[in-house]
Scaffold this motif. Structure first.
Motif, PDB file in Angstrom:
ATOM      1  N   VAL A   4     -23.466   8.946   2.894  1.00  7.80           N
ATOM      2  CA  VAL A   4     -22.510   8.585   3.499  1.00  7.80           C
ATOM      3  C   VAL A   4     -23.070   8.457   5.212  1.00  7.80           C
ATOM      4  N   LEU A   5     -23.033   7.365   5.507  1.00  4.64           N
ATOM      5  CA  LEU A   5     -23.525   7.244   7.054  1.00  4.64           C
ATOM      6  C   LEU A   5     -21.830   6.828   7.708  1.00  4.64           C
ATOM      7  N   LEU A   6     -21.912   7.519   9.068  1.00 11.68           N
ATOM      8  CA  LEU A   6     -20.394   7.385   9.437  1.00 11.68           C
ATOM      9  C   LEU A   6     -20.972   6.891  11.459  1.00 11.68           C
ATOM     10  N   ALA A   7     -20.665   5.368  12.233  1.00 12.86           N
ATOM     11  CA  ALA A   7     -20.899   5.293  12.802  1.00 12.86           C
ATOM     12  C   ALA A   7     -19.074   5.215  13.684  1.00 12.86           C
ATOM     13  N   PRO A   8     -19.699   5.374  14.962  1.00  9.16           N
ATOM     14  CA  PRO A   8     -18.517   5.705  16.015  1.00  9.16           C
ATOM     15  C   PRO A   8     -18.571   4.367  16.581  1.00  9.16           C
ATOM     16  N   LEU A  20     -14.026  13.114   9.043  1.00  6.42           N
ATOM     17  CA  LEU A  20     -13.997  11.944   8.266  1.00  6.42           C
ATOM     18  C   LEU A  20     -15.726  13.392   7.677  1.00  6.42           C
ATOM     19  N   LYS A  21     -15.981  13.452   8.418  1.00  8.46           N
ATOM     20  CA  LYS A  21     -17.702  13.869   8.080  1.00  8.46           C
ATOM     21  C   LYS A  21     -17.254  15.514   7.497  1.00  8.46           C
ATOM     22  N   ARG A  22     -16.504  15.972   8.225  1.00  6.37           N
ATOM     23  CA  ARG A  22     -15.399  16.896   7.651  1.00  6.37           C
ATOM     24  C   ARG A  22     -15.228  16.575   5.805  1.00  6.37           C
ATOM     25  N   LYS A  23     -13.811  16.554   6.317  1.00  4.51           N
ATOM     26  CA  LYS A  23     -13.649  15.819   4.347  1.00  4.51           C
ATOM     27  C   LYS A  23     -14.133  15.059   3.263  1.00  4.51           C
ATOM     28  N   LEU A  24     -15.625  14.316   4.691  1.00 10.41           N
ATOM     29  CA  LEU A  24     -16.485  14.024   3.312  1.00 10.41           C
ATOM     30  C   LEU A  24     -17.575  15.056   2.875  1.00 10.41           C
ATOM     31  N   THR A  25     -17.680  16.157   3.181  1.00 14.53           N
ATOM     32  CA  THR A  25     -18.737  16.961   2.918  1.00 14.53           C
ATOM     33  C   THR A  25     -18.164  17.823   1.648  1.00 14.53           C
ATOM     34  N   ASP A  26     -16.672  18.194   2.497  1.00 14.03           N
ATOM     35  CA  ASP A  26     -15.676  18.952   1.358  1.00 14.03           C
ATOM     36  C   ASP A  26     -16.126  18.387   0.278  1.00 14.03           C
ATOM     37  N   TYR A  29     -20.005  15.097  -0.860  1.00 12.49           N
ATOM     38  CA  TYR A  29     -21.070  14.802  -0.139  1.00 12.49           C
ATOM     39  C   TYR A  29     -21.758  14.934   1.233  1.00 12.49           C
ATOM     40  N   ARG A  30     -23.097  13.998   1.288  1.00 11.36           N
ATOM     41  CA  ARG A  30     -24.036  13.895   2.239  1.00 11.36           C
ATOM     42  C   ARG A  30     -23.323  13.566   3.315  1.00 11.36           C
ATOM     43  N   ALA A  31     -22.824  13.847   4.190  1.00  5.71           N
ATOM     44  CA  ALA A  31     -21.702  12.856   5.438  1.00  5.71           C
ATOM     45  C   ALA A  31     -23.180  13.071   6.701  1.00  5.71           C
ATOM     46  N   VAL A  32     -23.599  11.979   7.178  1.00  7.07           N
ATOM     47  CA  VAL A  32     -24.259  11.776   8.302  1.00  7.07           C
ATOM     48  C   VAL A  32     -23.646  11.142   9.500  1.00  7.07           C
ATOM     49  N   ALA A  33     -23.722  11.544  10.600  1.00 11.89           N
ATOM     50  CA  ALA A  33     -23.076  11.289  11.343  1.00 11.89           C
ATOM     51  C   ALA A  33     -23.747  10.392  12.506  1.00 11.89           C
ATOM     52  N   LEU A  34     -23.043   9.864  13.444  1.00 11.03           N
ATOM     53  CA  LEU A  34     -24.272   8.920  14.907  1.00 11.03           C
ATOM     54  C   LEU A  34     -23.650   9.291  15.825  1.00 11.03           C
ATOM     55  N   PRO A  35     -23.630   9.779  16.751  1.00 10.97           N
ATOM     56  CA  PRO A  35     -23.600  10.215  18.125  1.00 10.97           C
ATOM     57  C   PRO A  35     -22.956   8.777  18.395  1.00 10.97           C
ATOM     58  N   PRO A  36     -22.060   9.348  19.648  1.00  7.72           N
ATOM     59  CA  PRO A  36     -20.778   7.824  20.201  1.00  7.72           C
ATOM     60  C   PRO A  36     -21.826   6.645  20.408  1.00  7.72           C
ATOM     61  N   GLY A  37     -21.601   5.864  21.216  1.00  3.45           N
ATOM     62  CA  GLY A  37     -22.836   4.960  21.463  1.00  3.45           C
ATOM     63  C   GLY A  37     -23.973   4.689  21.398  1.00  3.45           C
ATOM     64  N   SER A  38     -23.595   4.839  19.419  1.00  8.81           N
ATOM     65  CA  SER A  38     -24.557   4.568  18.476  1.00  8.81           C
ATOM     66  C   SER A  38     -24.927   3.149  18.931  1.00  8.81           C
ATOM     67  N   GLU A 116      -8.690   6.549  -1.515  1.00  9.96           N
ATOM     68  CA  GLU A 116      -8.690   5.789  -1.480  1.00  9.96           C
ATOM     69  C   GLU A 116     -10.010   5.289  -0.760  1.00  9.96           C
ATOM     70  N   LEU A 117     -10.736   6.164  -0.185  1.00 11.59           N
ATOM     71  CA  LEU A 117     -11.823   6.400   0.790  1.00 11.59           C
ATOM     72  C   LEU A 117     -12.663   6.637  -0.061  1.00 11.59           C
ATOM     73  N   LEU A 118     -12.727   7.632  -1.326  1.00  6.29           N
ATOM     74  CA  LEU A 118     -14.028   8.387  -2.629  1.00  6.29           C
ATOM     75  C   LEU A 118     -13.374   7.335  -3.628  1.00  6.29           C
TER      76      LEU A 118
END
Lengths: 600, 78, 341
Positions: A4-8, A20-26, A29-38, A116-118
């Motif tokens: 799952v790609l996470l984009a702020p 979200l990254k923490r919860k999805l990892t738990d 899922y493999r949660a990849v978070a992009l940095p702010p300002g992407s 709901e998210l899952l």
């Protein structure tokens, strides 16, 4: 493992993404978070590399932000990511309509619901706790469940035994117009025989008789109109929000609020509001003038004064629009219609009754002899119906010291048990005149209230339900202070492990009009917030509370001793043993001389 | 402007509960309420909709920082 | 069935107003109409500015494809079928208005899903379908036969900037349609340095042209051309369609790139076109008042706006539909004129 790609998409903030990254990892899922300002291009470019099952975007809505989000959706489509990669959005002020306008596949409004998210990530709906709470029917809990009513203080139990034996012996063979009317009313519920009605009317006061014979309504009272009743179903249609208890991580206490605007339709609106904001139960408050007349009215009646008129039709209408899981208590602890009130309450579907002879026959204004006879009969009805009854300790508001009030409550507990009913004592957590005069709450509101709650545990294993409401006399008309003191008292009661609590609105100290809807919401929100603040942590008293508790226990024992030695409960009330004139309490007068000998 | 309103140091808040079907309707009604009461530019500070209605707080600024404050005896509020 | 898309360069540029005018003219002409949206059109007020928005009012007999949760706010209608397409606001249903009345539209949000719905609307007898856009979104518009593009001061209050932007955008739609030459290098999306390197290697090995599909960054195309221009001299540089270009990069960046390409004797073109039938201009923009923390309606000089944009665009007619709506609006959007007419 699914990615799952996470984009702020926010230049600075990414706390929601980190959460979200923490919860999805738990959740695996493999949660990849992009940095702010992407940028949108960077997000899509990363997605082309990672082939995620979803891109989740978090962003606070502001001017031109919608265009940025829309551009991301467009770019994802242009790059050929859809439909393999689902697009989801959430954030402050993002609504489902905006999510649809932006072209997202999923939109997450409000606080994070992982189920709901899952479900969204997996492409199917998983019922979240909120949905499950809505679909799984809530049951109405029994406030008395789990309590044995075993006496822990044998001395007190012995005295109560003696006192209550005397009460039962004294009431044997006695009756009153109220008992007769209650028996007639019970028959009238199923038997339309006009003779029953005539006999009922004959036992009423002139004003009530005028209602039945000439249709004359008391001043200020009118019948609800057909058009008003016809509008109710439409006005109350629509989806109710899922029930969200005020409790945060605890099973107790149950939360109640009182209602009684005078109008059943306004009451229904207030009750539904209270249910929507998390209460477990409500208490019906009737007008004091109704208690001072022999006989009850009939029909769907409304008026603009305090208390909603007790009629079977009013009660049934109110119950009809209540959530089936909401507990319902109908007040009938004083006045000239106590037994009949229990009959109507049971017929309308009440879960709890309210009966208190000592308070009803002093602060409640009813003659002690009359209310003792009516009260015992009412307890027999409660036993027959299998309904618990609560015993409000509001005599403290007149200035009575808690030891005397509690003595009265204990008498009612024993009396109820002997007659097969289930009592719920209600010590009042209040800044009473006695507390003020004696300086017992100068330092804090914690120690004395804990003492008042814990002394019960020393005496009997019974459910304790402080009210109505907690924090009485600590409220001011100022909204914030009022809501805070209610919430603080509720949190204290919760820490003390009580079974239930009645809480006020922030209009508690305002006397020039009925309790308002916003005032109810204020106190419920404050209570929820403070319980959330404490979570499983408890408020703890200082060691002084134990001293106060011991003094209270001794005072209760002394009071009961005096009453037992007096050997006459009714006389004890008249003589002020349960609260004297010096305490600010006077025996009631309504119904004096109306006790009758039962016909053979 | 009435004399009493001139004594509002800065903000006038309306705290109420509106019968409405959703948050959108609550906001529309709240702003309309401020307008009906003749208050300048009502802003919805807080809205929570549950069930049949919404708890709202509507704010109208009577004096902004930088104004000539009528409560200070100044003639013109702007 | 004709399908006309209505897109905007930003929110509040007037695309719904344009669609409503075309709807009225088409209804007057007796066409069997259908409407749907690539997003959601139904709010009474703008979510951010709080300013009022125009609402759809549909004649009796109009077909509409919209998500089921919008149905309660639509006028009287008869549901004809429920599609399997799901959106945030529920499944998309196809209905017919039984009386004139309001409508909120929330249609499918991808091109593929829109094409599915358009096929159903045609099968149900629609002769003209209006495909309402959303915000500045455009990607699904390739499902349409023609496009009405709305711009205005809500995109940028500086008329010169706004005119240059929409002029460059119109140029993208005017690129010629070309078939890809055999032996052309095909690149699927050019958004990453890695894809640039792959493209360069491909071009430098000798190709008959370069076909760029998907999302394409003009900056990265320029980077490739800087090193590989000789490999594409007198060759085709083809993009998938004008919408992909529009969503992938600023049109002004594309305009510069296309100029460079022409200067390098490279022939840019499109695999698929979407005729730009009309550009509308709207002088409105929401002005923010710091003092009151709110937005108010404001306007730039409408006359100067119209003249500036007309000067910037030669490939399509330009109109201000509020100030001077063309009497032959329907013919214009149906493509019954050439621009030189």
């Amino acid at each position: 493992m699914k990615t799952v790609l996470l984009a702020p998409l926010d230049p600075v903030h990414d706390n929601a993404i980190k959460l979200l990254k923490r919860k999805l990892t738990d959740a695996g899922y493999r949660a990849v978070a992009l940095p702010p300002g992407s940028t949108e291009e960077e997000v899509v470019a990363q997605a082309l590399e990672e082939h995620p099952i979803a891109i989740l975007v978090s962003r606070t809505l502001g001017y031109k932000v919608a265009e940025t989000l829309g551009h991301l959706v467009d770019l994802a489509e242009a790059a050929g990511l859809r439909p393999q990669t689902r697009l989801g959005v959430g954030g402050m002020a993002i609504t489902r309509e905006l999510g649809a306008e932006l072209g997202f596949d999923g939109c997450f409004v409000g606080s994070l619901d992982m189920a709901e998210l899952l479900g969204f990530l997996e492409g199917h709906a998983i019922a979240g706790p909120a949905e499950m709470a809505q679909t799984a029917p809530r049951s109405r809990p029994d406030v008395t469940a789990g309590f044995t009513y075993a006496w822990r203080d044998a001395t007190i139990a012995g005295m109560l035994d003696q006192i209550t034996d005397q009460i039962l012996a004294w009431t044997a063979g006695k009756t009153s117009p109220a008992i007769a009317r209650a028996e007639l009313r019970a028959e009238m519920l199923t038997d339309p025989d006009p003779d029953l009605r005539e006999r009922y009317i004959a036992l009423c006061d002139a004003e009530i008789q005028a209602f039945y014979r000439q249709g004359t309504l008391p001043l200020g009272v009118r019948r609800l109109e057909e058009s008003e009743l016809a509008a109710l179903p439409g006005a109350t249609a629509g989806t109710r929000p899922p029930f969200e208890s005020l409790r945060h991580g605890r099973q107790k206490p149950l939360f109640f609020v009182q209602y009684g605007t005078g109008c059943p339709i306004m009451d229904i609106t207030h009750i539904r509001l209270a249910e929507d904001w998390g209460v477990d139960g409500v208490l019906h408050f009737d007008p004091s003038w109704g208690a001072q007349r022999e006989g009850l009215l009939e029909g769907l009646l409304t008026h603009e004064h305090d208390g909603t008129i007790v009629t079977l039709d009013n009660l049934r209408l109110i119950r009809q629009y209540m959530n089936p899981a909401t507990l319902w208590n109908v007040r009938g602890h004083r006045g000239l219609n106590t037994p009949e009130t229990q009959v109507l309450a049971q017929a309308a579907g009440a879960d709890l009754l309210k009966i208190n002879i000592p308070y009803g026959s002093t602060g409640g204004g009813t003659d002690p002899a009359r209310l003792t006879v009516d009260g015992v009969h009412s307890l027999r009805l409660a036993a027959r119906y299998g309904l618990p009854f609560d015993i409000p300790g509001n005599d403290e508001l007149s200035g009575v010291p808690p030891q005397k009030t509690f003595a009265g409550l204990l008498i009612m507990v024993m009396l109820g048990l002997k007659l097969g009913a289930r009592p719920i004592p209600k010590p009042l957590l209040c800044y009473s005149p006695y507390m003020t005069i004696e300086g017992l709450m100068d330092a804090d509101f914690v120690d004395m209230n804990f003492a008042k709650l814990r002394v019960w545990q020393e005496i009997v294993d019974a459910p304790v339900w402080p009210g109505e409401p907690v924090g009485f006399m600590t409220h001011s008309p100022e909204r914030v202070q009022s809501a805070i003191t209610t919430a603080a008292h509720a949190a204290l009661a919760s820490s003390a492990g009580v079974a239930a609590v009645t809480i006020a609105s922030s209009d508690e100290a305002y006397s020039k009009g009925p309790i308002s809807a916003p005032a109810r919401v204020d106190s419920l929100r404050a209570t929820r917030e403070l319980l959330r603040f404490f979570g499983p942590a408890d408020i703890q008293p200082t060691p002084r509370a134990e001293e106060l508790q011991a003094q209270l226990h001794a005072g209760i024992t002394a009071t009961l001793n005096a009453i037992a030695r007096r050997g006459d409960f009714v006389a004890a009330i008249y003589e002020g043993l349960l609260g004297s004139q010096e305490d600010g309490l006077y025996p009631g007068r309504t119904g004096r001389g109306s006790v009758m000998t039962a016909a053979n | 402007m009435t004399k009493a309103l001139a004594h509002v140091v800065d903000a006038l808040d309306i705290e109420t509960f509106l019968y409405c079907k959703d948050e959108d309707e609550a906001k529309i009604l709240a702003e309309a309420l401020a307008a009906e009461l003749g208050l300048p530019h009502g802003d919805v500070v807080f809205v929570e909709h549950r069930g049949a209605g919404a708890r709202v707080r509507i704010r109208s600024y009577i004096h902004h920082p930088g104004d000539h404050y009528r409560w200070l005896g100044m003639e013109d509020g702007k | 069935m004709h399908t006309i898309g209505f897109a905007g360069t930003a929110k509040n540029t007037g695309k719904t107003t344009a669609a409503l005018q075309v709807l009225d003219r088409a209804a007057e002409a007796g066409l069997c109409l259908a409407v749907t949206s690539i997003g959601y059109d139904g709010e009474q007020r703008d979510h951010v500015t709080g300013l009022p928005k125009p609402r759809y009012a549909l004649p009796a007999g109009t077909l509409l494809a919209t998500a089921e949760q919008t149905l309660p706010v639509c006028g009287r209608l008869e549901i004809l079928e429920t599609s399997p397409i799901r959106t945030i606001l529920g499944q998309v249903v196809i209905a017919r208005m039984t009386e004139p009345g309001p409508a909120a539209l929330a249609g499918p949000n991808t091109r593929a899903d829109i094409e599915t719905i358009l096929a159903r609307l045609q099968a149900l007898g629609a002769e003209l379908c209006l495909l309402d856009g959303a915000l500045n979104r455009m990607a699904p518009m390739m499902a349409a036969d023609g496009l009405v593009l709305s711009t205005g001061a809500a995109f940028d209050e500086d008329i010169a900037v706004l005119a240059a932007h929409v002029g460059a955008l119109a140029e993208l739609f005017a690129l010629p349609r070309q078939s890809p030459p055999a032996g052309a290098l095909v690149t699927q999306s050019l958004l990453t340095p890695g894809s640039v390197e792959t493209a360069l290697n491909g071009l430098l090995s000798g190709v008959s042209g370069w076909v760029l599909r998907g999302a394409v960054s003009p900056r990265l195309v320029a980077a490739v051309l800087e090193k590989a221009a000789p490999a594409l001299q007198d060759r085709e540089l083809l993009f998938e369609d004008p919408v992909k270009l529009a969503v992938s990069g600023d049109p002004r960046a594309w305009a510069r790139l296309l100029q460079q390409a022409h200067a390098m004797a490279i022939r840019p073109g499109l695999l698929a076109t979407l005729p730009l039938r009309l550009v509308t201009v709207n002088p409105f923009y929401p002005r923010y008042w710091q003092r009151d923390y709110r937005y108010e309606a404001a306007y730039v000089d409408a006359g100067r706006l119209l003249i500036s944009v007309q000067a910037a665009i030669t490939s399509a007619p330009v109109a201000d539909l509020i100030a001077s709506p063309p009497p032959d609006l329907l013919k214009i959007v149906l493509g019954e004129y050439n621009c030189s007419d």
